[in-house]
Design a protein around this motif. Structure first.
Motif: not given
Length: 534
Positions: A13-17, A368-371
């Motif tokens: 789970a990858i968080y976009q900043v 995988s998932v991107y938030l």
């Protein structure tokens, strides 16, 4: 959460900043790396595995930092290279890997190469770009009819040092973003060295911007129906990414491509074992809130990735598209850049229910998932006043397209503080809506029914339930308009996209629901649940 496994990216789970809008530590109205460092515990508590940062490099900000003047320097608005290294290290100490954004198709018009190319018509640096004489009388017409991704011509004419009109240069995006000539060895060598630079500083991966656009037909011909595209998905690209993969493998790094390609067979060629590791799933992102369409997108995605052994990715929104809550509250719940308009009617309550259900859907799928930042807060698209818009998409559309700034408005951290706790000094670079206090992270943290609490619990369950590991997936029988599928060890996800409640299976433990169930235990419209077999 401890860091472990070389293949962490396969189900991360990858968080976009979006740094400019995340948190402002120095009070100048612009988010910065110090602000991110101060909020790292929040991101660790959220439960993500990695952080993807939009460009933080030196840039005149003609396109939000995607016009890079120096890939090895951090823009002073965000901090310093030393601070970036500390951020990567501190994030890793909290179990968070870092992915940096590389923009290979173009650079800023302030990049030393391009400045040298403009200073002298005979400069060797001109070969690193696409300079051409114009067509028509006195070369007054662009060399071809290509249009910019932002609208308008993809060419700008230069002025020679003596003041006379000069050649034209290609820019598939804004005029301040001249395209590089990837036929030149110097361009390829420079980017491979940039990869090494950031991998050596602890980056775990790289997101590749506009990954399908780098190579151009050297003749730069006009677009002709039926002919190979002169600059999208050229076969020469695969040699470029094989070179990048060799560099990434030196450091154990991961390559993630931004690839908007409708042809799935062409798309997965980039995911062969010696090229990119993964790529964004834009078909799923743009899919409307429709059970049949979503199921078809999931099937297509999984089927396309299977032959090359690459994991699928699931994305609901990012810094370029309308926020999920707003999009799902409109009559047209899909996404198309060309369809964006001001004052589109939106039912935010409906959009929020659907976005919460979509969160459980995407987090339950294999891969995988991107938030995108703020997604965990249920933020809607903000209506940015026209006189405050900065996005070049708006201006190059003649003011018709509202642009992308509405999804880039700075985050609300505390509903009781000035600027919602984004920063204590100057007003944020984009204005925050007056009604955003209920969305603030501090308010949501103590509310078990909030969207933030939903994401925290969903990410915890996703990480701790063995059934979510691996690629096991199968559809289950369900009424029309309902998506139902099983993962390993008896886990089930059901999503009701109809207008009426549906019955849940007779047995099974309710792990999580995106909203309250009916009084009789039925699954309401626009609601999703995770169940464990009893």
């Amino acid at each position: 959460m401890p860091l472990s496994g070389d293949d962490w990216w396969r189900d991360a789970a990858i968080y976009q900043v979006y740094v400019r809008s995340f948190a402002d530590a120095d009070g100048d109205g612009t988010g910065d790396l110090a602000g991110v460092r101060a909020r790292l515990p929040y991101l660790a508590e959220l439960g993500v595995d990695a952080l993807w940062f939009n460009p933080w490099y030196l840039s005149p900000m003609a396109d939000g930092g995607y016009d890079v003047a120096d890939y090895r320097a951090v823009d002073p608005a965000f901090g310093s290279l030393d601070e970036a290294e500390k951020l990567i290290s501190e994030a890793r100490d909290l179990g968070l890997r870092t992915l940096v954004d590389i923009v290979p198709n173009h650079v800023s018009d302030q990049h030393p190469w391009f400045r040298a190319a403009l200073a002298d018509p005979d400069a060797a640096e001109r070969d690193l770009f696409h300079f051409r004489p114009g067509r028509g009388p006195d070369g007054a017409e662009p060399p071809n009819g290509w249009t910019s991704e932002f609208g308008g011509p993809a060419w700008t004419r230069t002025t020679d040092p003596d003041g006379t009109p000069g050649d034209w240069y290609l820019h598939l995006f804004a005029a301040g973003q001249p395209d590089l000539n990837w036929a030149r060895a110097e361009v390829r060598e420079e980017h491979e060295d940039v990869l090494r630079f950031w991998f050596a500083r602890g980056a775990a991966g790289v997101r590749v911007d506009s990954a399908a656009l780098l190579c151009k037909d050297p003749a730069l011909p006009d677009l002709v129906d039926g002919a190979p595209h002169p600059y999208v998905d050229r076969d020469e690209l695969h040699e470029v990414y094989r070179g990048w993969r060799a560099v990434a493998d030196e450091f154990g790094g991961v390559l993630v491509g931004e690839l908007w390609l409708p042809d799935t067979e062409r798309f997965v060629r980039y995911l062969r074992p010696d090229e990119l590791h993964t790529a964004f799933n834009f078909d799923f992102l743009a899919c409307p809130w429709d059970a049949a369409r979503l199921r078809a997108s999931v099937d297509m995605t999984l089927a396309a990735h299977a032959p090359v052994g690459a994991p699928a990715t699931w994305v609901l929104c990012n810094h370029d598209v309308t926020r999920t809550v707003t999009r799902y509250g409109r009559a047209d719940t899909g996404f198309d850049f060309a369809a964006k308009r001001f004052d589109t009617p939106t039912d935010l309550a409906l959009g929020t229910r659907r976005a919460r259900a979509a969160a459980l859907l995407s987090l339950a799928l294999p891969g995988s998932v991107y938030l995108y930042q703020g997604e965990e807060l249920g933020l809607p698209e903000a209506a940015v006043p026209p006189d405050r818009i900065e996005d070049p998409m708006h201006f190059r559309s003649g003011g018709v397209d509202p642009g992308r700034d509405g999804c880039r408005v700075p985050l609300p951290w505390d509903g009781d503080e000035r600027h919602y706790g984004f920063g204590e000094g100057a007003a944020p670079w984009l204005p925050q809506p007056a009604d955003w206090a209920p969305y603030a992270a501090a308010r949501q943290a103590g509310d078990p029914a909030s969207t933030l609490s939903l994401y925290r619990e969903a990410l915890r369950v996703r990480r701790t339930e063995p059934g979510f590991a691996g690629g096991a997936f199968r559809w289950l029988d369900a009424p029309d308009g309902v998506l139902a599928f099983a993962r390993g060890d008896g886990l089930t996800c059901l999503v009701n996209l109809t207008t009426d409640a549906v019955r849940l299976p007779g047995s099974g433990e309710l792990l999580l629901a995106s909203g309250p169930l009916d009084e009789d235990g039925g699954l309401p419209a626009d609601t999703a649940v995770w169940l464990r077999a009893g």
